[in-house]
Design a protein around this motif. Sequence first.
Motif, PDB file in Angstrom:
ATOM      1  N   PHE A  34      29.964  51.269 114.212  1.00  0.00           N
ATOM      2  CA  PHE A  34      30.125  52.377 113.271  1.00  0.00           C
ATOM      3  C   PHE A  34      30.138  51.853 111.840  1.00  0.00           C
ATOM      4  CE2 PHE A  34      32.500  55.584 110.881  1.00  0.00           C
ATOM      5  CZ  PHE A  34      31.681  56.671 111.122  1.00  0.00           C
ATOM      6  N   SER A  35      30.786  50.721 111.616  1.00  0.00           N
ATOM      7  CA  SER A  35      30.793  50.108 110.290  1.00  0.00           C
ATOM      8  C   SER A  35      29.377  49.760 109.841  1.00  0.00           C
ATOM      9  CB  SER A  35      31.672  48.851 110.315  1.00  0.00           C
ATOM     10  OG  SER A  35      31.553  48.147 109.113  1.00  0.00           O
ATOM     11  N   GLU A  36      28.580  49.257 110.756  1.00  0.00           N
ATOM     12  CA  GLU A  36      27.182  48.938 110.432  1.00  0.00           C
ATOM     13  C   GLU A  36      26.393  50.205 110.112  1.00  0.00           C
ATOM     14  OE1 GLU A  36      25.587  45.876 110.072  1.00  0.00           O
ATOM     15  OE2 GLU A  36      27.666  45.194 110.095  1.00  0.00           O
ATOM     16  N   LEU A  37      26.647  51.288 110.849  1.00  0.00           N
ATOM     17  CA  LEU A  37      25.990  52.563 110.578  1.00  0.00           C
ATOM     18  C   LEU A  37      26.319  53.046 109.170  1.00  0.00           C
ATOM     19  CD1 LEU A  37      24.442  55.148 111.663  1.00  0.00           C
ATOM     20  CD2 LEU A  37      26.711  56.016 112.245  1.00  0.00           C
ATOM     21  N   VAL A  38      27.585  52.951 108.795  1.00  0.00           N
ATOM     22  CA  VAL A  38      28.014  53.378 107.457  1.00  0.00           C
ATOM     23  C   VAL A  38      27.377  52.492 106.391  1.00  0.00           C
ATOM     24  CG1 VAL A  38      29.992  53.619 105.899  1.00  0.00           C
ATOM     25  CG2 VAL A  38      30.167  54.408 108.266  1.00  0.00           C
ATOM     26  N   GLN A  39      27.419  51.176 106.589  1.00  0.00           N
ATOM     27  CA  GLN A  39      26.867  50.252 105.592  1.00  0.00           C
ATOM     28  C   GLN A  39      25.361  50.446 105.423  1.00  0.00           C
ATOM     29  OE1 GLN A  39      28.064  46.155 106.159  1.00  0.00           O
ATOM     30  NE2 GLN A  39      30.094  46.818 106.837  1.00  0.00           N
ATOM     31  N   TYR A  40      24.646  50.616 106.538  1.00  0.00           N
ATOM     32  CA  TYR A  40      23.204  50.823 106.443  1.00  0.00           C
ATOM     33  C   TYR A  40      22.891  52.081 105.645  1.00  0.00           C
ATOM     34  CZ  TYR A  40      18.476  52.154 107.565  1.00  0.00           C
ATOM     35  OH  TYR A  40      17.165  52.551 107.456  1.00  0.00           O
ATOM     36  N   ASN A  41      23.555  53.177 105.992  1.00  0.00           N
ATOM     37  CA  ASN A  41      23.301  54.442 105.284  1.00  0.00           C
ATOM     38  C   ASN A  41      23.733  54.383 103.830  1.00  0.00           C
ATOM     39  OD1 ASN A  41      22.027  56.368 107.131  1.00  0.00           O
ATOM     40  ND2 ASN A  41      23.814  55.957 108.389  1.00  0.00           N
ATOM     41  N   GLN A  42      24.751  53.597 103.539  1.00  0.00           N
ATOM     42  CA  GLN A  42      25.220  53.446 102.158  1.00  0.00           C
ATOM     43  C   GLN A  42      24.134  52.813 101.292  1.00  0.00           C
ATOM     44  OE1 GLN A  42      28.901  51.300 101.903  1.00  0.00           O
ATOM     45  NE2 GLN A  42      29.068  51.580  99.697  1.00  0.00           N
ATOM     46  N   THR A  43      23.350  51.896 101.860  1.00  0.00           N
ATOM     47  CA  THR A  43      22.281  51.254 101.084  1.00  0.00           C
ATOM     48  C   THR A  43      21.092  52.186 100.858  1.00  0.00           C
ATOM     49  OG1 THR A  43      21.182  50.337 103.046  1.00  0.00           O
ATOM     50  CG2 THR A  43      22.885  48.970 101.984  1.00  0.00           C
ATOM     51  N   GLN A  44      21.013  53.281 101.605  1.00  0.00           N
ATOM     52  CA  GLN A  44      19.868  54.186 101.535  1.00  0.00           C
ATOM     53  C   GLN A  44      20.089  55.395 100.627  1.00  0.00           C
ATOM     54  OE1 GLN A  44      17.032  53.296 103.334  1.00  0.00           O
ATOM     55  NE2 GLN A  44      18.251  51.458 103.691  1.00  0.00           N
ATOM     56  N   VAL A  45      21.308  55.545 100.089  1.00  0.00           N
ATOM     57  CA  VAL A  45      21.632  56.750  99.315  1.00  0.00           C
ATOM     58  C   VAL A  45      22.139  56.392  97.922  1.00  0.00           C
ATOM     59  CG1 VAL A  45      22.165  58.072 101.381  1.00  0.00           C
ATOM     60  CG2 VAL A  45      23.993  56.887 100.187  1.00  0.00           C
ATOM     61  N   ASP A  46      22.199  57.421  97.064  1.00  0.00           N
ATOM     62  CA  ASP A  46      22.666  57.227  95.691  1.00  0.00           C
ATOM     63  C   ASP A  46      24.054  57.792  95.431  1.00  0.00           C
ATOM     64  OD1 ASP A  46      20.244  56.015  94.952  1.00  0.00           O
ATOM     65  OD2 ASP A  46      19.320  57.972  94.585  1.00  0.00           O
ATOM     66  N   ASN A  47      24.545  58.675  96.331  1.00  0.00           N
ATOM     67  CA  ASN A  47      25.850  59.289  96.077  1.00  0.00           C
ATOM     68  C   ASN A  47      26.607  59.527  97.384  1.00  0.00           C
ATOM     69  OD1 ASN A  47      24.972  61.849  97.162  1.00  0.00           O
ATOM     70  ND2 ASN A  47      23.908  62.195  95.219  1.00  0.00           N
ATOM     71  N   ILE A  48      27.872  59.874  97.250  1.00  0.00           N
ATOM     72  CA  ILE A  48      28.753  60.061  98.400  1.00  0.00           C
ATOM     73  C   ILE A  48      28.326  61.268  99.236  1.00  0.00           C
ATOM     74  CG2 ILE A  48      31.130  60.611  99.078  1.00  0.00           C
ATOM     75  CD1 ILE A  48      32.021  59.058  96.568  1.00  0.00           C
TER      76      ILE A  48
END
Length: 194
Positions: A34-48
């Motif tokens: 789940f942490s990897e899922l969050v980190q991956y998606n965090q690199t793909q977006v500009d905002n929360i």
Amino acid sequence: MIGVGKAKQYANVLDKPLSRGRQEVSLSAFAFLFSELVQYNQTQVDNIAELERRLEDAGYAVGARVLELLCHREKGNRRETRLLGILSFIHSTVWKVLFGKVADSLEKGTEHEDEYMISEKELLVNRFISVPKDMGAFNCGAFVAGIVKGVLDNSGFPAVVTAHFVPIEGQQRPRTTILIKFAEEVLHREARLG
């Protein structure tokens, strides 16, 4: 030969019984993935907001599949047709299969008739995630909100589902509330069924 018995064969994976004993996925493995899922998606977006939307989309797919599996295994392919029935199904059965326990509470909103809340003191997806200061409002509960939305939409109960932190007096960590706001058509259908 000692210890050799006939292994039970299943026609397909859907016929295999749900585990009644130990959990099949270790908590540390889930936390890592789940942490990897969050980190991956965090690199793909500009905002929360976009990050939470992506987590909700991932959860939606999980919710749709969990519904199919549980309806097949537990209910003989029957689906809930009543509002309180589907909410109880999510609060107890779905929650228990996913998180190993029933949700802490299920409440009807006091201000709006179309709102319900599922609250969890310490939601599993928020337990192992450290949120940086610059992302203070980020809530991983968006993933669980997506699961709930996936179950509801695929059961014929369209709703807007969001995750919110609610501070608790005297405690360091806030509780997570999954807010469910049903579409008008659901309430009209429920009123007709009486």
